[in-house]
Write an enzyme that holds these catalytic residues in place. Sequence first.
Site, PDB file in Angstrom:
ATOM      1  N   LYS A   1       0.755  -1.128  -0.065  1.00  0.00           N
ATOM      2  CA  LYS A   1      -0.013  -0.048   0.034  1.00  0.00           C
ATOM      3  C   LYS A   1       0.877   1.271   0.112  1.00  0.00           C
ATOM      4  CE  LYS A   1      -2.029  -0.789   4.040  1.00  0.00           C
ATOM      5  NZ  LYS A   1      -1.216  -2.284   4.338  1.00  0.00           N
TER       6      LYS A   1
ATOM      7  N   ARG B   1      -9.313   0.934   9.021  1.00  0.00           N
ATOM      8  CA  ARG B   1      -8.877  -0.405   9.318  1.00  0.00           C
ATOM      9  C   ARG B   1      -9.772  -1.342  10.049  1.00  0.00           C
ATOM     10  NH1 ARG B   1      -2.943   0.832   9.316  1.00  0.00           N
ATOM     11  NH2 ARG B   1      -1.547  -1.026   9.373  1.00  0.00           N
TER      12      ARG B   1
ATOM     13  N   ARG C   1      11.912  -5.317   5.055  1.00  0.00           N
ATOM     14  CA  ARG C   1      11.609  -3.788   4.837  1.00  0.00           C
ATOM     15  C   ARG C   1      12.435  -2.884   5.708  1.00  0.00           C
ATOM     16  NH1 ARG C   1       5.389  -1.604   5.031  1.00  0.00           N
ATOM     17  NH2 ARG C   1       5.481  -2.048   7.383  1.00  0.00           N
TER      18      ARG C   1
ATOM     19  N   ARG D   1      11.447  -0.802  11.338  1.00  0.00           N
ATOM     20  CA  ARG D   1      10.257  -0.578  12.124  1.00  0.00           C
ATOM     21  C   ARG D   1      10.260  -1.608  13.158  1.00  0.00           C
ATOM     22  NH1 ARG D   1       5.210   0.616   8.500  1.00  0.00           N
ATOM     23  NH2 ARG D   1       4.112  -0.402  10.315  1.00  0.00           N
TER      24      ARG D   1
ATOM     25  N   ARG E   1       0.163  -8.896  13.662  1.00  0.00           N
ATOM     26  CA  ARG E   1      -0.319  -7.800  12.695  1.00  0.00           C
ATOM     27  C   ARG E   1      -1.178  -8.593  11.710  1.00  0.00           C
ATOM     28  NH1 ARG E   1       4.604  -4.827  10.667  1.00  0.00           N
ATOM     29  NH2 ARG E   1       2.969  -3.464   9.571  1.00  0.00           N
TER      30      ARG E   1
HETATM   31  P1  AMP Z   1       1.101   1.027   9.245  1.00  0.00           P
HETATM   32  O1  AMP Z   1       2.216   1.863   9.263  1.00  0.00           O
HETATM   33  O2  AMP Z   1      -0.041   1.508   8.440  1.00  0.00           O
HETATM   34  O3  AMP Z   1       1.531  -0.407   8.999  1.00  0.00           O
HETATM   35  O4  AMP Z   1       0.524   1.239  10.694  1.00  0.00           O
HETATM   36  C1  AMP Z   1       1.521   0.816  11.815  1.00  0.00           C
HETATM   37  C2  AMP Z   1       0.618   0.663  13.068  1.00  0.00           C
HETATM   38  O5  AMP Z   1      -0.061   1.905  13.442  1.00  0.00           O
HETATM   39  C3  AMP Z   1      -0.503  -0.250  12.979  1.00  0.00           C
HETATM   40  O6  AMP Z   1       0.036  -1.770  13.203  1.00  0.00           O
HETATM   41  C4  AMP Z   1      -1.602  -0.041  14.216  1.00  0.00           C
HETATM   42  O7  AMP Z   1      -0.938  -0.264  15.527  1.00  0.00           O
HETATM   43  C5  AMP Z   1      -1.144   1.372  13.991  1.00  0.00           C
HETATM   44  N1  AMP Z   1      -2.351   2.050  13.068  1.00  0.00           N
HETATM   45  C6  AMP Z   1      -2.053   2.770  12.061  1.00  0.00           C
HETATM   46  N2  AMP Z   1      -3.361   2.900  11.326  1.00  0.00           N
HETATM   47  C7  AMP Z   1      -4.453   2.356  12.034  1.00  0.00           C
HETATM   48  C8  AMP Z   1      -5.679   2.493  11.854  1.00  0.00           C
HETATM   49  N3  AMP Z   1      -6.425   3.095  10.927  1.00  0.00           N
HETATM   50  N4  AMP Z   1      -6.288   2.002  13.192  1.00  0.00           N
HETATM   51  C9  AMP Z   1      -5.793   1.620  14.177  1.00  0.00           C
HETATM   52  N5  AMP Z   1      -4.464   1.508  14.137  1.00  0.00           N
HETATM   53  C10 AMP Z   1      -3.630   1.944  13.441  1.00  0.00           C
END
Ligand code: AMP
Length: 213
Positions: free
Chosen positions: A13, A88, A122, A155, A166
């Site tokens: 994404k 999400r 990554r 990360r 996840r």
């Molecule tokens: P990402 O960078 O999109 O993989 O997000 C990293 C982490 O941020 C996720 O595993 C969640 O813990 C939190 N997070 C990001 N976006 C959301 C969302 N829309 N709802 C809930 N948690 C989020």
Amino acid sequence: MRILMLGAPGAGKGTIAQKLVEKYGIPQISTGDLLRAAVTAGTEMGKKAKAIMDAGKLVPDELVIAIARERLAQPDCAKGFILDGFPRTIAQADAMKTFARIDHVVNLEVPDEIIIERLEARRTCKKCRAIYNLKNVPPRVPGKCDTCGGDLYQRDDDKREAIETRLKTYRQQTQPLVDYYRRAGNLHTLNGDAGIDSLLRLVTAIIEPKQRK
Ligand code: AMP
């Protein structure tokens, strides 16, 4: 041009969103990036979110909805945006209807084994957030971003223990959005393992017909 990127963590994404930013000049709205910025800044919200994020779980809906609503109200989103990682949950998608409309939902499907490999390899630029993959898209100079020279890091949630949580979280809480948007009629599912260039061509073909109207 209001695009929503859907798919498991590591489905691509963010990578496709960054290419669309370059191509169309509209912002990528990543709630993950916004939360990580809050963690780095040490804000109250960041402190609350950090442990949840490191564990691979979802931060509470109210918090993320507030962040997304505020970000989407900024003037740079007026001509469009690419949502990456929001919504999400169904509750987030329902809430979003009150403050943003989406033209296209692009759902990237990738088998779990590839996702795990991708996430472990990554690396992300601390400064400009560019995404690399040590196997497929390595930086020219190890540990440094090609674009801005910033340091690359792994990360905390791209480590093995968090990856499995996840994926489970994705299946339980986010995957239902695929049906949600299929019913809404604007879902496009693509094979996320097709390679960046061909995916970008497919996504462009989805987006542009509406643009010409
Ligand atoms: P990402 O960078 O999109 O993989 O997000 C990293 C982490 O941020 C996720 O595993 C969640 O813990 C939190 N997070 C990001 N976006 C959301 C969302 N829309 N709802 C809930 N948690 C989020």
